[in-house]
Design a protein around this motif. Structure first.
Motif, PDB file in Angstrom:
ATOM      1  N   CYS A 108     -17.338  13.399   8.975  1.00 42.74           N
ATOM      2  CA  CYS A 108     -16.072  13.709   8.313  1.00 42.74           C
ATOM      3  C   CYS A 108     -15.121  12.512   8.370  1.00 42.74           C
ATOM      4  CB  CYS A 108     -15.439  14.935   8.980  1.00 42.74           C
ATOM      5  SG  CYS A 108     -16.528  16.379   9.018  1.00 42.74           S
ATOM      6  N   GLY A 109     -13.963  12.679   7.753  1.00 42.65           N
ATOM      7  CA  GLY A 109     -12.908  11.682   7.867  1.00 42.65           C
ATOM      8  C   GLY A 109     -12.782  10.697   6.734  1.00 42.65           C
ATOM      9  N   PHE A 110     -13.470  10.922   5.598  1.00 40.42           N
ATOM     10  CA  PHE A 110     -13.365   9.997   4.469  1.00 40.42           C
ATOM     11  C   PHE A 110     -12.008  10.136   3.785  1.00 40.42           C
ATOM     12  CE2 PHE A 110     -17.939  10.318   4.980  1.00 40.42           C
ATOM     13  CZ  PHE A 110     -18.346   9.015   4.807  1.00 40.42           C
ATOM     14  N   ASP A 111     -11.475   9.002   3.356  1.00 41.96           N
ATOM     15  CA  ASP A 111     -10.232   9.013   2.584  1.00 41.96           C
ATOM     16  C   ASP A 111     -10.461   9.404   1.136  1.00 41.96           C
ATOM     17  OD1 ASP A 111      -8.310   7.957   4.605  1.00 41.96           O
ATOM     18  OD2 ASP A 111      -9.674   6.251   4.549  1.00 41.96           O
ATOM     19  N   LEU A 112     -11.653   9.103   0.630  1.00 39.06           N
ATOM     20  CA  LEU A 112     -11.947   9.365  -0.779  1.00 39.06           C
ATOM     21  C   LEU A 112     -13.408   9.737  -0.940  1.00 39.06           C
ATOM     22  CD1 LEU A 112     -11.026   9.110  -3.848  1.00 39.06           C
ATOM     23  CD2 LEU A 112     -11.940   6.775  -3.737  1.00 39.06           C
ATOM     24  N   ALA A 113     -13.657  10.762  -1.738  1.00 38.18           N
ATOM     25  CA  ALA A 113     -15.003  11.069  -2.218  1.00 38.18           C
ATOM     26  C   ALA A 113     -14.986  10.982  -3.735  1.00 38.18           C
ATOM     27  CB  ALA A 113     -15.440  12.468  -1.776  1.00 38.18           C
ATOM     28  N   VAL A 114     -16.063  10.491  -4.314  1.00 42.09           N
ATOM     29  CA  VAL A 114     -16.135  10.347  -5.769  1.00 42.09           C
ATOM     30  C   VAL A 114     -17.477  10.853  -6.278  1.00 42.09           C
ATOM     31  CG1 VAL A 114     -14.536   8.395  -5.899  1.00 42.09           C
ATOM     32  CG2 VAL A 114     -16.957   7.968  -5.584  1.00 42.09           C
ATOM     33  N   MET A 115     -17.461  11.337  -7.508  1.00 44.47           N
ATOM     34  CA  MET A 115     -18.686  11.596  -8.265  1.00 44.47           C
ATOM     35  C   MET A 115     -18.458  10.989  -9.640  1.00 44.47           C
ATOM     36  SD  MET A 115     -19.914  15.502  -7.257  1.00 44.47           S
ATOM     37  CE  MET A 115     -21.641  15.279  -7.797  1.00 44.47           C
ATOM     38  N   THR A 116     -19.223   9.952  -9.965  1.00 43.57           N
ATOM     39  CA  THR A 116     -19.037   9.239 -11.229  1.00 43.57           C
ATOM     40  C   THR A 116     -20.199   9.546 -12.180  1.00 43.57           C
ATOM     41  OG1 THR A 116     -20.222   7.267 -10.468  1.00 43.57           O
ATOM     42  CG2 THR A 116     -17.861   7.395  -9.981  1.00 43.57           C
ATOM     43  N   GLY A 117     -20.105   9.001 -13.392  1.00 43.63           N
ATOM     44  CA  GLY A 117     -21.186   9.151 -14.363  1.00 43.63           C
ATOM     45  C   GLY A 117     -21.466  10.587 -14.738  1.00 43.63           C
ATOM     46  N   HIS A 118     -20.437  11.447 -14.664  1.00 47.07           N
ATOM     47  CA  HIS A 118     -20.589  12.878 -14.965  1.00 47.07           C
ATOM     48  C   HIS A 118     -21.593  13.567 -14.049  1.00 47.07           C
ATOM     49  CE1 HIS A 118     -19.170  11.072 -18.850  1.00 47.07           C
ATOM     50  NE2 HIS A 118     -18.267  12.031 -18.690  1.00 47.07           N
ATOM     51  N   ALA A 119     -21.815  12.991 -12.873  1.00 49.47           N
ATOM     52  CA  ALA A 119     -22.760  13.590 -11.926  1.00 49.47           C
ATOM     53  C   ALA A 119     -22.336  14.990 -11.508  1.00 49.47           C
ATOM     54  CB  ALA A 119     -22.898  12.692 -10.696  1.00 49.47           C
ATOM     55  N   PHE A 120     -21.050  15.291 -11.560  1.00 51.67           N
ATOM     56  CA  PHE A 120     -20.558  16.621 -11.200  1.00 51.67           C
ATOM     57  C   PHE A 120     -21.258  17.706 -12.013  1.00 51.67           C
ATOM     58  CE2 PHE A 120     -17.499  20.134 -11.504  1.00 51.67           C
ATOM     59  CZ  PHE A 120     -17.189  20.333 -10.160  1.00 51.67           C
ATOM     60  N   GLN A 121     -21.675  17.377 -13.214  1.00 51.42           N
ATOM     61  CA  GLN A 121     -22.258  18.386 -14.101  1.00 51.42           C
ATOM     62  C   GLN A 121     -23.666  18.817 -13.713  1.00 51.42           C
ATOM     63  OE1 GLN A 121     -20.431  16.297 -17.930  1.00 51.42           O
ATOM     64  NE2 GLN A 121     -21.277  18.298 -18.433  1.00 51.42           N
ATOM     65  N   VAL A 122     -24.313  18.092 -12.801  1.00 57.14           N
ATOM     66  CA  VAL A 122     -25.639  18.529 -12.357  1.00 57.14           C
ATOM     67  C   VAL A 122     -25.536  19.701 -11.388  1.00 57.14           C
ATOM     68  CG1 VAL A 122     -26.540  16.204 -12.671  1.00 57.14           C
ATOM     69  CG2 VAL A 122     -25.892  16.968 -10.378  1.00 57.14           C
ATOM     70  N   LEU A 123     -24.328  20.041 -10.954  1.00 61.90           N
ATOM     71  CA  LEU A 123     -24.104  21.219 -10.115  1.00 61.90           C
ATOM     72  C   LEU A 123     -24.026  22.421 -11.053  1.00 61.90           C
ATOM     73  CD1 LEU A 123     -21.373  19.685  -7.768  1.00 61.90           C
ATOM     74  CD2 LEU A 123     -23.868  19.744  -7.430  1.00 61.90           C
ATOM     75  N   VAL A 124     -25.165  23.023 -11.310  1.00 65.22           N
ATOM     76  CA  VAL A 124     -25.279  23.980 -12.411  1.00 65.22           C
ATOM     77  C   VAL A 124     -24.896  25.401 -12.008  1.00 65.22           C
ATOM     78  CG1 VAL A 124     -26.928  25.077 -13.987  1.00 65.22           C
ATOM     79  CG2 VAL A 124     -26.950  22.599 -13.690  1.00 65.22           C
ATOM     80  N   THR A 125     -25.367  25.870 -10.862  1.00 63.51           N
ATOM     81  CA  THR A 125     -25.133  27.266 -10.488  1.00 63.51           C
ATOM     82  C   THR A 125     -23.823  27.416  -9.720  1.00 63.51           C
ATOM     83  OG1 THR A 125     -26.255  27.154  -8.355  1.00 63.51           O
ATOM     84  CG2 THR A 125     -27.622  27.587 -10.307  1.00 63.51           C
ATOM     85  N   ASP A 126     -23.296  28.633  -9.728  1.00 66.83           N
ATOM     86  CA  ASP A 126     -22.095  28.903  -8.936  1.00 66.83           C
ATOM     87  C   ASP A 126     -22.340  28.590  -7.467  1.00 66.83           C
ATOM     88  OD1 ASP A 126     -20.983  29.807 -11.282  1.00 66.83           O
ATOM     89  OD2 ASP A 126     -20.742  31.890 -10.641  1.00 66.83           O
ATOM     90  N   GLU A 127     -23.516  28.958  -6.976  1.00 68.10           N
ATOM     91  CA  GLU A 127     -23.835  28.739  -5.565  1.00 68.10           C
ATOM     92  C   GLU A 127     -23.853  27.251  -5.226  1.00 68.10           C
ATOM     93  OE1 GLU A 127     -25.495  30.644  -7.669  1.00 68.10           O
ATOM     94  OE2 GLU A 127     -25.057  32.647  -6.888  1.00 68.10           O
TER      95      GLU A 127
END
Length: 256
Positions: A108-127
């Motif tokens: 833990c303890g990061f100042d910043l987390a990023v997801m670039t290149g539209h990688a967020f969209q691979v999280l498909v299911t609600d779970e």
């Protein structure tokens, strides 16, 4: 930027390592040229410690290190071939793991987390979304920020993912290849499509199948709030303009 690579159905004739190298050629990280890259680079350089979730081949963090970042940089990705390329840079931490494992694998303890290149969209299911956002939240320091983008569903970007928009690229071996996309289905905000890589004569070398989720603003806010995030800022373009009926992006900065 083309759809985030999520390789399945891999043809042995064009390996995962080949595909990872090709991805770097097709999608170079260049804040001097691409406004999205510049947006994230500014945030990364201002943060003392950065977690890149879905780091792929590690181009963003490598660029930051090369341009003077002296803090902790950690890249996380489940794709072994991509990480093999990233690990050529030894002054950055690279971990093979999913977004849902972020806090367990990185601490833990990061100042910043990023997801670039539209990688967020691979999280498909609600779970998967809930587990990933919860883990990213836990990996951040109090007041830490999570920056990412997702394609706005109103723009229907998948309509351009057709063979008629095929593109040619010279790969790392010096041969000219052609890549194109075919959409198989659009159901409940999830687009399933394939990316085909072929020789110039049409011989198919590899077919990758991927699923991407297109979340609108209200459900995105609900998922973030449920994970403990507060939306600090949200933009409809890389110039930090507001979200409008013409916006193609939802660019979000959320705070723990």
């Amino acid at each position: 930027m083309p759809p985030h690579r999520a390789g399945l159905d891999t043809a042995r004739v064009y390996s995962d390592a080949d595909a990872a190298a090709l991805y770097d050629l097709v999608n170079p990280w260049d804040p001097g040229t691409y406004r999205g890259d510049a947006f994230h680079h500014e945030l990364v350089m201002a943060a003392a410690s950065v977690l890149d979730v879905g780091c792929g081949t590690g181009s963003m963090l490598a660029y930051a290190r090369e341009h003077g970042h002296r803090g902790r940089l950690v890249g996380l990705d489940p794709d072994r071939a991509a990480l093999d390329r990233a690990r050529r840079r030894t002054d950055i931490e690279w971990l093979q793991a999913t977004a849902a494992e972020a806090d367990a694998r990185t601490g833990c303890g990061f100042d910043l987390a990023v997801m670039t290149g539209h990688a967020f969209q691979v999280l498909v299911t609600d779970e998967d979304l809930r587990a990933s956002l919860t883990a990213i939240h836990a990996a951040l320091a109090p007041g830490g920020r999570f920056a990412f983008e997702t394609r706005h569903p109103q723009a229907r970007a998948w309509r351009d993912w057709i063979p008629a928009n095929a593109g040619d690229v010279v790969d790392a071996a010096g041969r000219t290849l052609r890549t194109w996309h075919d959409v198989e289905s659009v159901e409940a905000g999830v687009v399933t499509f394939t990316e085909t890589t072929a020789d110039q004569d049409g011989t198919v070398l590899r077919v990758d199948r991927a699923r991407l989720r297109f979340l609108d603003v209200p459900p995105l806010h609900r998922f973030l709030a449920d994970a403990g995030f507060t939306v600090e800022a949200q933009y409809g373009d890389w110039q930090r303009g507001p979200i409008t009926p013409a916006s193609r992006e939802i660019v979000t900065i959320a705070r723990r």
